[in-house]
Write an enzyme that holds these catalytic residues in place. Structure first.
Site, PDB file in Angstrom:
ATOM      1  N   ASP A  26     -22.784 -12.838   2.926  1.00 55.69           N
ATOM      2  CA  ASP A  26     -22.324 -13.253   4.261  1.00 55.69           C
ATOM      3  C   ASP A  26     -23.070 -12.507   5.364  1.00 55.69           C
ATOM      4  O   ASP A  26     -23.513 -11.372   5.164  1.00 55.69           O
ATOM      5  CB  ASP A  26     -20.809 -13.002   4.368  1.00 55.69           C
ATOM      6  CG  ASP A  26     -20.166 -13.785   5.502  1.00 55.69           C
ATOM      7  OD1 ASP A  26     -20.830 -14.682   6.064  1.00 55.69           O
ATOM      8  OD2 ASP A  26     -19.000 -13.500   5.824  1.00 55.69           O
ATOM      9  N   ASN A  74     -18.115 -25.083   3.703  1.00 56.41           N
ATOM     10  CA  ASN A  74     -19.302 -24.953   4.574  1.00 56.41           C
ATOM     11  C   ASN A  74     -19.801 -26.298   5.116  1.00 56.41           C
ATOM     12  O   ASN A  74     -20.601 -26.337   6.054  1.00 56.41           O
ATOM     13  CB  ASN A  74     -20.428 -24.198   3.868  1.00 56.41           C
ATOM     14  CG  ASN A  74     -20.186 -22.704   3.738  1.00 56.41           C
ATOM     15  OD1 ASN A  74     -20.616 -22.060   2.784  1.00 56.41           O
ATOM     16  ND2 ASN A  74     -19.475 -22.126   4.699  1.00 56.41           N
TER      17      ASN A  74
HETATM   18  C1  IPE Z   1     -18.327 -17.564   2.445  1.00 52.66           C
HETATM   19  O1  IPE Z   1     -18.783 -17.233   3.717  1.00 52.66           O
HETATM   20  C2  IPE Z   1     -19.194 -18.600   1.818  1.00 52.66           C
HETATM   21  C3  IPE Z   1     -20.548 -18.173   1.483  1.00 52.66           C
HETATM   22  C4  IPE Z   1     -21.031 -16.961   1.616  1.00 52.66           C
HETATM   23  C5  IPE Z   1     -21.390 -19.209   0.954  1.00 52.66           C
HETATM   24  P1  IPE Z   1     -18.243 -17.956   5.033  1.00 52.66           P
HETATM   25  O2  IPE Z   1     -18.960 -17.318   6.165  1.00 52.66           O
HETATM   26  O3  IPE Z   1     -18.362 -19.420   4.894  1.00 52.66           O
HETATM   27  O4  IPE Z   1     -16.706 -17.571   5.001  1.00 52.66           O
HETATM   28  P2  IPE Z   1     -15.651 -17.427   6.190  1.00 52.66           P
HETATM   29  O5  IPE Z   1     -15.670 -18.717   6.936  1.00 52.66           O
HETATM   30  O6  IPE Z   1     -16.117 -16.281   7.038  1.00 52.66           O
HETATM   31  O7  IPE Z   1     -14.349 -17.140   5.515  1.00 52.66           O
HETATM   32  C1  IPE Z   2     -23.516 -16.753   4.849  1.00 52.26           C
HETATM   33  O1  IPE Z   2     -23.857 -16.442   6.151  1.00 52.26           O
HETATM   34  C2  IPE Z   2     -24.261 -17.953   4.323  1.00 52.26           C
HETATM   35  C3  IPE Z   2     -23.449 -19.188   4.187  1.00 52.26           C
HETATM   36  C4  IPE Z   2     -22.170 -19.262   4.339  1.00 52.26           C
HETATM   37  C5  IPE Z   2     -24.161 -20.395   3.841  1.00 52.26           C
HETATM   38  P1  IPE Z   2     -23.118 -17.100   7.393  1.00 52.26           P
HETATM   39  O2  IPE Z   2     -23.873 -18.322   7.803  1.00 52.26           O
HETATM   40  O3  IPE Z   2     -21.690 -17.306   7.083  1.00 52.26           O
HETATM   41  O4  IPE Z   2     -23.316 -15.973   8.485  1.00 52.26           O
HETATM   42  P2  IPE Z   2     -22.250 -15.537   9.585  1.00 52.26           P
HETATM   43  O5  IPE Z   2     -20.976 -15.222   8.883  1.00 52.26           O
HETATM   44  O6  IPE Z   2     -22.105 -16.682  10.528  1.00 52.26           O
HETATM   45  O7  IPE Z   2     -22.879 -14.327  10.231  1.00 52.26           O
HETATM   46 MG    MG Z   3     -20.051 -16.166   7.313  1.00 55.21          MG
END
Ligand code: IPE
Ligand code: IPE
Ligand code: MG
Length: 246
Positions: A26, A74
């Site tokens: 993340d 997502n």
């Molecule tokens: C979890 O991260 C999913 C992945 C890393 C693929 P998200 O960024 O989607 O999760 P939330 O929305 O912060 O819970």
């Molecule tokens: C994790 O990074 C990757 C996916 C969920 C695909 P994020 O895209 O959630 O990054 P933040 O949480 O917005 O920084």
């Molecule tokens: Mg995230």
């Protein structure tokens, strides 16, 4: 003591490694925002971090790494961002996975692959097939994965067996359920890592993490490297796992 610190370097005990590490990768978006870059630049940097971490984990002797790459939730992101992630995945399936193959890495995918574009499904099939004899380590990529959706799909299959009379409801054991999960046959992760400072599970491996240890770090995923992986394992090696006993 089973670990030592030498010149401040973290030294993990190679005889007590977790067999399986699960990672919630993340912070890609925040990494990009800090640099005034588009979110997709963060995902690209995140994909590079994944390659780095897999290489390091393999060198250390970890057998399974499961990474959360795209969740069932997502899809709620903008069309642009979803498209950028899918394009990156296409690229990854051609490039990084080919390098993994040469490095004796086996590739598996968990999640509902049928929800992905057909060309990606085809590429996944090829890479899973081509790597199935690899012994070095296994990377499990969670794509269109949700822990609840995985349980739902598993329960549906079990219900079909009951309906057809192949299975009696009384025979359903924990082992039965495990056998119908995407992770069937894979040991549960002893260690779950989540980067970027968030301390939640976000629908990752709900069944499998019953007794996992959790390592949360503020490091954003694209910045995560060898040192951070060592820190996480060092942390794990200093936990006392009880499994409900005493
Ligand atoms: C979890 O991260 C999913 C992945 C890393 C693929 P998200 O960024 O989607 O999760 P939330 O929305 O912060 O819970
Ligand atoms: C994790 O990074 C990757 C996916 C969920 C695909 P994020 O895209 O959630 O990054 P933040 O949480 O917005 O920084
Ligand atoms: Mg995230």
């Amino acid at each position: 003591m089973f670990f030592k610190k030498k010149n401040d370097a973290i030294i993990v005990d190679p005889s007590r490694l977790p067999k399986h590490i699960a990672i919630i990768m993340d912070g890609n978006g925040r990494w990009a925002a800090k640099r005034s870059l588009p979110r997709k630049a963060g995902h690209k940097a995140g994909a590079e971090a994944l390659e780095r971490v897999v290489t390091e984990a393999k060198k250390m002797g970890i057998q399974h790494v499961t990474v959360y790459a795209f969740s069932t939730e997502n899809w709620k992101r903008s069309n642009d961002e979803v498209a950028a992630i899918m394009d990156l995945l296409r690229h990854y399936l051609k490039d990084s996975f080919q390098r993994f193959l040469k490095d004796d890495v086996r590739m598996q995918v968990i999640g509902d692959v049928s929800g992905l574009d057909v060309d990606i499904q085809e590429q996944i099939k090829v890479i899973v097939e081509e790597s199935k004899e690899k012994q070095g380590m296994t990377v499990h990529i969670a794509l269109n994965y949700g822990g609840r959706d995985e349980l739902r799909r598993g329960i549906q299959k079990i219900a079909e067996k009951v309906e057809s009379g192949e299975l009696s409801s009384k025979e359903i054991s924990e082992e039965t359920i495990e056998a119908y999960l995407d992770t069937a046959g894979v040991p549960d992760p002893e260690l779950v890592i989540r980067t970027s400072g968030e301390e939640r599970i976000s629908n990752f491996l709900l069944w499998q993490i019953a007794y996992s240890e959790f390592y949360f770090t503020d490091v954003l995923w694209p910045d995560f490297g060898k040192k951070d992986l060592e820190k996480a394992i060092y942390y794990y090696q200093n936990r006392e796992r009880r499994f409900g006993g005493r």
